[in-house]
Scaffold this active site. Sequence first.
Site, mmCIF file in Angstrom:
data_model
loop_
_atom_site.group_PDB
_atom_site.id
_atom_site.type_symbol
_atom_site.label_atom_id
_atom_site.label_comp_id
_atom_site.label_asym_id
_atom_site.label_seq_id
_atom_site.Cartn_x
_atom_site.Cartn_y
_atom_site.Cartn_z
ATOM 1 N N SER A 85 0.988 -1.268 0.184
ATOM 2 C CA SER A 85 -0.143 -0.041 -0.048
ATOM 3 C C SER A 85 0.893 1.096 0.033
ATOM 4 C CB SER A 85 -0.824 0.027 1.167
ATOM 5 O OG SER A 85 -1.991 0.924 1.018
ATOM 6 N N ASP A 173 -1.653 14.331 12.730
ATOM 7 C CA ASP A 173 -1.841 15.645 12.235
ATOM 8 C C ASP A 173 -0.987 15.848 10.965
ATOM 9 O OD1 ASP A 173 -3.004 16.570 14.388
ATOM 10 O OD2 ASP A 173 -1.478 17.591 15.333
ATOM 11 N N HIS A 232 -7.497 -6.132 0.247
ATOM 12 C CA HIS A 232 -6.125 -5.456 0.257
ATOM 13 C C HIS A 232 -5.128 -5.655 1.277
ATOM 14 C CE1 HIS A 232 -3.998 -1.800 -0.097
ATOM 15 N NE2 HIS A 232 -4.205 -1.307 0.921
#
Length: 252
Positions: A85, A173, A232
């Site tokens: 990924s 963040d 996946h």
Amino acid sequence: MLNTIIHGDPTDTPPLLIAHGLYGSARNWGVISRRLSDERQVIAVDMRNHSQSLWSDQHDYPDLASDLAEVIESLGGSADVVGHSMGGKAAMMLALQHGDMVRKLVVADIAPVTYGHSQIQFIEAMRAVDFSRVTRRSDAAEQLAEQGVDPALQSFFTQSLDIEGKRWLLNLDALASEMPKIMGFPEINAHWGGPALFLVGANSDYVLPEHRDKIKTLFPAARFAKIPGAGHWLHAEKPREFEAAVRAFLNA
């Protein structure tokens, strides 16, 4: 340099570097790493902004590729590379920008394209966890369930939980602000002609037939294989089949 977990000792066979996906860690790959280390040294890394590695405001694929190149340089300058990924995109960029460092490349269930979906909902779910109510992983898992996160991902996310520190071992963040770059892939005028295996889950829609032209342009020697019954998260859903496919390709 990235935090690494090393399995096995150096051999005459090139080492294998494993790069995990978004929200993952080197620990997620422990079983597969240990099994593959019977023939070669295996180095699983924590990608930047994950687990024990550096936190940075920057999280794009050229930077992630440079991080991996630094690790390979410390191993002697050449390695086989497996990436899943996000880690697969970083591994592709590594081969395109630092091709002499990569002997063989395995890209697990990802293509060098921009995806329309986002993973931001999981960041929001993790941000919503009230750590004053967390004394064990199951407490966080219950709160993630309330946010609509399915059980398999609850277990996966809570592996990145620092219970004593009352925090996530993820730079949420930075990952949130850089999400468009994570979902994308830079336009790059390069190609890598080495042996590349694009290994996909048969039940996944991450690598589609229309992606093959782009893959073959960047990786002209690319081969494709599917793992039946896997989505996946093919390495977690079908670990033995994944291991066997990687081992056969690396040893061919």
